[in-house]
Design a protein around this motif. Structure first.
Motif, PDB file in Angstrom:
ATOM      1  N   TYR A 124      22.503  -4.937 -43.570  1.00  0.00           N
ATOM      2  CA  TYR A 124      21.910  -5.676 -44.692  1.00  0.00           C
ATOM      3  C   TYR A 124      20.972  -4.765 -45.466  1.00  0.00           C
ATOM      4  O   TYR A 124      20.600  -3.692 -45.006  1.00  0.00           O
ATOM      5  N   ASP A 149      22.606  -3.851 -38.021  1.00  0.00           N
ATOM      6  CA  ASP A 149      22.364  -5.155 -37.401  1.00  0.00           C
ATOM      7  C   ASP A 149      21.215  -5.126 -36.396  1.00  0.00           C
ATOM      8  O   ASP A 149      20.553  -6.140 -36.174  1.00  0.00           O
ATOM      9  N   ASN A 150      20.960  -3.948 -35.806  1.00  0.00           N
ATOM     10  CA  ASN A 150      19.854  -3.839 -34.857  1.00  0.00           C
ATOM     11  C   ASN A 150      18.531  -3.542 -35.566  1.00  0.00           C
ATOM     12  O   ASN A 150      17.546  -3.202 -34.939  1.00  0.00           O
ATOM     13  N   HIS A 151      18.525  -3.642 -36.898  1.00  0.00           N
ATOM     14  CA  HIS A 151      17.346  -3.503 -37.761  1.00  0.00           C
ATOM     15  C   HIS A 151      16.874  -2.062 -37.952  1.00  0.00           C
ATOM     16  O   HIS A 151      15.803  -1.844 -38.515  1.00  0.00           O
TER      17      HIS A 151
END
Length: 62
Positions: free
Chosen positions: A3, A24-26
């Protein structure tokens, strides 16, 4: 899938906006150039989304 996060520099500069692409794991995958407005940063994201899907890798270290 990852994102995008739009950020604003805390410094008083002419182009304070930028975006980060995060996994996805930021974790941060990439950081953009600086933009003069939030809308310009959004256009930068749109450009990456449009031009990003590729499998080509160019190695310019040689």
């Amino acid at each position: 899938m990852g994102y995008y996060v739009i950020k604003k520099s805390e410094k008083d500069i002419a182009q304070p906006y930028y975006f980060q692409l995060k996994a996805d794991n930021h974790e941060i995958i990439a950081v953009s150039e600086m933009y003069s407005s939030k809308d310009a940063a959004k256009k930068g994201i749109a450009s990456v989304q449009k031009n990003g899907p590729t499998t080509t890798i160019k190695d310019e270290t040689v």
